[in-house]
Design a protein around this motif. Structure first.
Motif, PDB file in Angstrom:
ATOM      1  N   VAL A 245      16.795 -43.987 -59.197  1.00 43.95           N
ATOM      2  CA  VAL A 245      15.892 -44.234 -60.316  1.00 43.95           C
ATOM      3  C   VAL A 245      15.939 -43.039 -61.263  1.00 43.95           C
ATOM      4  CG1 VAL A 245      13.781 -43.211 -59.312  1.00 43.95           C
ATOM      5  CG2 VAL A 245      13.602 -45.131 -60.924  1.00 43.95           C
ATOM      6  N   GLU A 246      15.726 -43.316 -62.553  1.00 46.86           N
ATOM      7  CA  GLU A 246      15.676 -42.270 -63.579  1.00 46.86           C
ATOM      8  C   GLU A 246      14.268 -42.214 -64.153  1.00 46.86           C
ATOM      9  OE1 GLU A 246      17.672 -41.299 -67.933  1.00 46.86           O
ATOM     10  OE2 GLU A 246      18.867 -42.342 -66.406  1.00 46.86           O
ATOM     11  N   THR A 247      13.701 -41.010 -64.246  1.00 46.84           N
ATOM     12  CA  THR A 247      12.352 -40.850 -64.778  1.00 46.84           C
ATOM     13  C   THR A 247      12.366 -40.985 -66.300  1.00 46.84           C
ATOM     14  OG1 THR A 247      12.519 -38.455 -65.068  1.00 46.84           O
ATOM     15  CG2 THR A 247      11.826 -39.259 -62.896  1.00 46.84           C
ATOM     16  N   GLN A 248      11.165 -40.967 -66.897  1.00 47.25           N
ATOM     17  CA  GLN A 248      11.035 -41.112 -68.348  1.00 47.25           C
ATOM     18  C   GLN A 248      11.769 -40.010 -69.094  1.00 47.25           C
ATOM     19  OE1 GLN A 248       8.742 -41.508 -65.957  1.00 47.25           O
ATOM     20  NE2 GLN A 248       6.836 -42.374 -66.731  1.00 47.25           N
ATOM     21  N   ASP A 249      11.883 -38.810 -68.485  1.00 46.88           N
ATOM     22  CA  ASP A 249      12.547 -37.700 -69.175  1.00 46.88           C
ATOM     23  C   ASP A 249      13.946 -37.431 -68.632  1.00 46.88           C
ATOM     24  OD1 ASP A 249      11.865 -36.683 -66.737  1.00 46.88           O
ATOM     25  OD2 ASP A 249      10.782 -34.937 -67.499  1.00 46.88           O
ATOM     26  N   GLY A 250      14.519 -38.412 -67.920  1.00 45.34           N
ATOM     27  CA  GLY A 250      15.921 -38.318 -67.547  1.00 45.34           C
ATOM     28  C   GLY A 250      16.225 -37.658 -66.223  1.00 45.34           C
ATOM     29  N   GLN A 251      15.210 -37.298 -65.419  1.00 46.14           N
ATOM     30  CA  GLN A 251      15.479 -36.762 -64.096  1.00 46.14           C
ATOM     31  C   GLN A 251      15.886 -37.896 -63.153  1.00 46.14           C
ATOM     32  OE1 GLN A 251      12.892 -33.457 -62.555  1.00 46.14           O
ATOM     33  NE2 GLN A 251      11.565 -34.094 -64.239  1.00 46.14           N
ATOM     34  N   LEU A 252      16.742 -37.556 -62.196  1.00 44.95           N
ATOM     35  CA  LEU A 252      17.255 -38.540 -61.253  1.00 44.95           C
ATOM     36  C   LEU A 252      16.693 -38.292 -59.856  1.00 44.95           C
ATOM     37  CD1 LEU A 252      21.033 -38.626 -62.226  1.00 44.95           C
ATOM     38  CD2 LEU A 252      19.305 -40.341 -62.784  1.00 44.95           C
ATOM     39  N   TYR A 253      16.289 -39.369 -59.198  1.00 45.70           N
ATOM     40  CA  TYR A 253      15.849 -39.311 -57.806  1.00 45.70           C
ATOM     41  C   TYR A 253      16.468 -40.475 -57.054  1.00 45.70           C
ATOM     42  CZ  TYR A 253      12.197 -35.882 -58.920  1.00 45.70           C
ATOM     43  OH  TYR A 253      11.518 -34.756 -59.313  1.00 45.70           O
ATOM     44  N   GLY A 292      23.455 -29.091 -54.022  1.00 42.94           N
ATOM     45  CA  GLY A 292      24.854 -29.204 -53.667  1.00 42.94           C
ATOM     46  C   GLY A 292      25.163 -29.683 -52.263  1.00 42.94           C
ATOM     47  N   SER A 293      24.169 -29.738 -51.381  1.00 43.89           N
ATOM     48  CA  SER A 293      24.436 -30.213 -50.019  1.00 43.89           C
ATOM     49  C   SER A 293      24.276 -31.731 -49.962  1.00 43.89           C
ATOM     50  CB  SER A 293      23.481 -29.552 -49.028  1.00 43.89           C
ATOM     51  OG  SER A 293      22.226 -30.213 -49.010  1.00 43.89           O
ATOM     52  N   HIS A 294      24.539 -32.299 -48.785  1.00 41.00           N
ATOM     53  CA  HIS A 294      24.255 -33.719 -48.604  1.00 41.00           C
ATOM     54  C   HIS A 294      23.138 -33.943 -47.584  1.00 41.00           C
ATOM     55  CE1 HIS A 294      27.820 -33.476 -45.581  1.00 41.00           C
ATOM     56  NE2 HIS A 294      26.695 -33.329 -44.921  1.00 41.00           N
ATOM     57  N   SER A 295      22.374 -32.906 -47.297  1.00 40.14           N
ATOM     58  CA  SER A 295      21.314 -32.982 -46.290  1.00 40.14           C
ATOM     59  C   SER A 295      19.968 -33.315 -46.927  1.00 40.14           C
ATOM     60  CB  SER A 295      21.198 -31.649 -45.548  1.00 40.14           C
ATOM     61  OG  SER A 295      22.392 -31.349 -44.852  1.00 40.14           O
ATOM     62  N   PRO A 296      19.193 -34.204 -46.326  1.00 39.40           N
ATOM     63  CA  PRO A 296      17.867 -34.520 -46.866  1.00 39.40           C
ATOM     64  C   PRO A 296      16.892 -33.368 -46.665  1.00 39.40           C
ATOM     65  CG  PRO A 296      18.147 -35.580 -44.740  1.00 39.40           C
ATOM     66  CD  PRO A 296      19.477 -34.959 -45.082  1.00 39.40           C
ATOM     67  N   GLU A 297      16.038 -33.157 -47.649  1.00 43.07           N
ATOM     68  CA  GLU A 297      15.014 -32.116 -47.563  1.00 43.07           C
ATOM     69  C   GLU A 297      13.642 -32.750 -47.393  1.00 43.07           C
ATOM     70  OE1 GLU A 297      15.368 -29.694 -51.031  1.00 43.07           O
ATOM     71  OE2 GLU A 297      17.271 -28.809 -50.402  1.00 43.07           O
ATOM     72  N   VAL A 298      12.779 -32.035 -46.678  1.00 39.23           N
ATOM     73  CA  VAL A 298      11.420 -32.526 -46.427  1.00 39.23           C
ATOM     74  C   VAL A 298      10.554 -32.367 -47.667  1.00 39.23           C
ATOM     75  CG1 VAL A 298       9.331 -32.169 -45.057  1.00 39.23           C
ATOM     76  CG2 VAL A 298      11.573 -32.117 -43.952  1.00 39.23           C
ATOM     77  N   GLN A 299      10.740 -31.265 -48.401  1.00 39.94           N
ATOM     78  CA  GLN A 299       9.974 -31.014 -49.615  1.00 39.94           C
ATOM     79  C   GLN A 299      10.918 -31.011 -50.810  1.00 39.94           C
ATOM     80  OE1 GLN A 299       7.710 -27.380 -48.904  1.00 39.94           O
ATOM     81  NE2 GLN A 299       5.916 -28.637 -48.421  1.00 39.94           N
ATOM     82  N   VAL A 300      10.525 -31.747 -51.844  1.00 41.70           N
ATOM     83  CA  VAL A 300      11.350 -31.935 -53.034  1.00 41.70           C
ATOM     84  C   VAL A 300      10.482 -31.696 -54.261  1.00 41.70           C
ATOM     85  CG1 VAL A 300      12.743 -33.612 -54.315  1.00 41.70           C
ATOM     86  CG2 VAL A 300      12.762 -33.633 -51.822  1.00 41.70           C
ATOM     87  N   SER A 301      11.013 -31.049 -55.274  1.00 42.95           N
ATOM     88  CA  SER A 301      10.238 -30.800 -56.485  1.00 42.95           C
ATOM     89  C   SER A 301       9.930 -32.113 -57.193  1.00 42.95           C
ATOM     90  CB  SER A 301      10.992 -29.858 -57.424  1.00 42.95           C
ATOM     91  OG  SER A 301      12.254 -30.396 -57.774  1.00 42.95           O
ATOM     92  N   ALA A 302       8.681 -32.258 -57.608  1.00 37.88           N
ATOM     93  CA  ALA A 302       8.220 -33.493 -58.250  1.00 37.88           C
ATOM     94  C   ALA A 302       8.582 -33.482 -59.732  1.00 37.88           C
ATOM     95  CB  ALA A 302       6.717 -33.631 -58.078  1.00 37.88           C
ATOM     96  N   PRO A 303       8.694 -34.648 -60.338  1.00 41.56           N
ATOM     97  CA  PRO A 303       8.970 -34.694 -61.776  1.00 41.56           C
ATOM     98  C   PRO A 303       7.767 -34.214 -62.577  1.00 41.56           C
ATOM     99  CG  PRO A 303       8.507 -36.890 -60.955  1.00 41.56           C
ATOM    100  CD  PRO A 303       8.572 -36.000 -59.753  1.00 41.56           C
ATOM    101  N   ALA A 304       8.012 -33.887 -63.824  1.00 43.72           N
ATOM    102  CA  ALA A 304       6.945 -33.393 -64.708  1.00 43.72           C
ATOM    103  C   ALA A 304       6.155 -34.575 -65.259  1.00 43.72           C
ATOM    104  CB  ALA A 304       7.548 -32.560 -65.835  1.00 43.72           C
TER     105      ALA A 304
END
Length: 525
Positions: A245-253, A292-304
């Motif tokens: 999905v792409e956020t309103q300001d173009g970030q990808l998750y 750059g890794s392919h490992s999932p992270e528990v904490q991820v920065s949220a969109p603005a």
């Protein structure tokens, strides 16, 4: 999305984000979750709420609704899904459908049949207005790769049917078990995100691309976009089956399937869950996780985005209204007043006994997902059984072959009594040496305390003084891992759901004896 919420499919419509997740044999079908900030989520609705949309009577354990795909185009929501009628052995009977609605809350249409060639269907809306269905095709032939490739065919809204040639567009990578396809368009390429490696600990999400929709698709030379297969120490395991999905300001998750094993058993009692990761397009046009890794992270920065919280869900379902909590589910069929009514005794759920916990047809059972490793579940029941064939109580349930059940029944010597039964891979047992008499007790309170891998049942005759009953039981048995049975490299049974806890009644005499439940409480510790 904690607890059994696998196979996520995410979209954004304006400022609203929606995720659809699989529900398998649990009714109503498909959970749709809602957020406005990608951080706070709530279960919003279940589109498949009518028996005319989803008839699962007789479906096997872990059959039913697999891998829905939610999409939106020109004012209409589209939801494609598989209803799996059989999935063990060389054959899989997998019927694919689409339902539509102009409002996410419905009403959702009656299903339109698409095909049965495989599972995990996904609908892609191209920029020219055409619509295309992609799905895994299943190959039952001996010596062939059963995951027979990702196929595509055009969908005609006018005909309400698939039309034109069927083409294979991707055979997968050496990881194998290629499934869960989703197509996206970016910067002149069509991107195909698939799940690979199987939905256990070798799971992964891979990316391939093509200049044309019909291929040929080239796999990312860097390997999987996401996997935890090479890092067994990570908190999030089984990472794969992703949706972008792409956020309103173009970030990808991406949102993706994952699981959190208990220690030391390695069992995932909460089932396969949904997590989120940040992504970015590289200069050479490939999708990568941030960092750059392919490992999932528990904490991820949220969109603005402005934070948007939802009210906390109540812990207690009092059965006081005309409907029940959105978190409570039934098996294979919708709740109906004929067997689960709020009307006959207002303020209570009256369940009328039907078939046994082994039945894949008509069970009188209402339960909710376990969404924390530490949980208390509690109820009070009024029940006057006449025979040992009539039972009611509190159940900790994975499927028809794996459960623990604290029951009230009748014994010829003890009268009304409490007991425990268990089923471990269909092997029946009674962990309590002898039932406990509660003859003359009108209202009996029942409780289950789940602490990671330990389950302890309790009972009370007044709701205040609680007594443990039976031994501490192995809660790790109520898991995907225990449900899966492999012999000589051949899967004899599978499990794709997660632990549920709830209330149920059986009357094996066929007389329909009922029990009244005053409340059901679920609290996370």
């Amino acid at each position: 999305m904690r607890g059994f919420n696998p196979d996520p499919s995410i979209i954004r419509v304006g400022d609203d984000y929606y995720i659809a997740t699989s529900t398998f044999e649990w009714f109503p079908g498909i959970q749709i979750h809602h957020s406005r900030d990608l951080k706070n989520w709530r279960v919003l609705t279940h589109p498949l709420a009518r028996a005319s949309q989803l008839d699962m009577i007789g479906n096997p354990d872990s059959g039913g609704v697999w891998a829905p795909c939610l999409s939106y185009d020109n004012g209409t929501f589209y939801l494609v899904f598989t209803d799996v009628k059989s999935h063990m052995g060389p054959f899989k009977d997998t019927h694919n459908y689409v339902v539509t609605a102009t409002d996410i809350m419905g009403p959702w249409s009656e299903p339109i049949y698409l095909n049965s060639s495989g599972f995990d269907p996904s609908l892609f809306h191209d920029e020219d207005g055409t619509k295309w269905l992609v799905n895994l095709t299943w190959d039952h032939r001996k010596g062939k790769n059963p995951f027979g490739g990702i196929v595509i065919q055009q969908y005609s809204e006018e005909l309400k049917a698939l039309t034109g040639p069927i083409q294979t567009i991707f055979d997968g990578t050496p990881l194998g078990l290629t499934e869960g396809p989703h197509i996206y368009r970016h910067d002149g390429y069509y991107y195909l995100i698939t799940a690979e490696g199987g939905t256990r600990f070798g799971h992964a999400a891979t990316v391939a691309r093509s200049r044309t929709l019909l291929g040929t698709y080239e796999a990312d030379p860097a390997g999987p976009l996401l996997t935890s297969a090479d890092h067994p120490e990570l908190a999030l395991q089984k990472a794969g089956h992703a949706s972008l999905v792409e956020t309103q300001d173009g970030q990808l998750y991406i949102v993706h399937l994952c699981a959190r094993p208990l220690s030391p058993s390695g069992s995932c009692t909460l089932g396969r869950e949904t997590a989120i990761q940040r992504c970015v397009w590289t200069e050479d046009g490939w999708l990568r996780l941030i960092g750059g890794s392919h490992s999932p992270e528990v904490q991820v920065s949220a969109p603005a985005l402005p934070e948007h919280r939802f009210e906390a869900e109540p812990e207690v379902e009092h059965f006081d209204g005309d409907a029940i909590s959105i978190h409570l589910h039934t098996l294979r069929e919708p709740r109906a007043d004929q067997w689960a009514t709020l009307k006959e005794r207002p303020g209570h759920m009256r369940l009328k006994g039907r078939e046994s916990l082994y039945s894949s047809h008509r069970q009188s059972l209402i339960a909710r997902r376990q969404q924390s490793f530490t949980v208390d579940a509690e109820t009070v029941v009024e029940f006057e059984p006449d025979t040992y064939q009539q039972l009611a109580g509190l159940v900790y349930y994975y499927n028809t072959k794996n459960y623990y059940y604290l029951w009230i029944s009748h014994d010829e010597q003890l009268g009304k009594c409490l007991g425990i039964m268990s089923s471990d891979r269909a092997v029946y047992d009674e962990p309590l040496e002898q039932p406990v008499s509660i003859d003359g007790v009108e209202r009996c309170y029942l409780k289950a305390e789940i602490r990671h891998e330990a389950l302890q049942f309790h009972y009370s005759v007044d709701g205040a003084a609680w007594q443990p009953i039976g031994p501490v039981l192995d809660a790790s048995k109520i898991s995907d891992e225990n449900a899966e049975l492999v012999k000589d490299g051949i899967a004899l049974d599978q499990g794709f759901t997660g632990a549920f806890i709830g209330i149920c009644v059986q009357d094996l005499s066929g007389r329909g004896k009922y029990a009244d439940f005053d409340y059901f409480k679920y609290s996370e510790r």
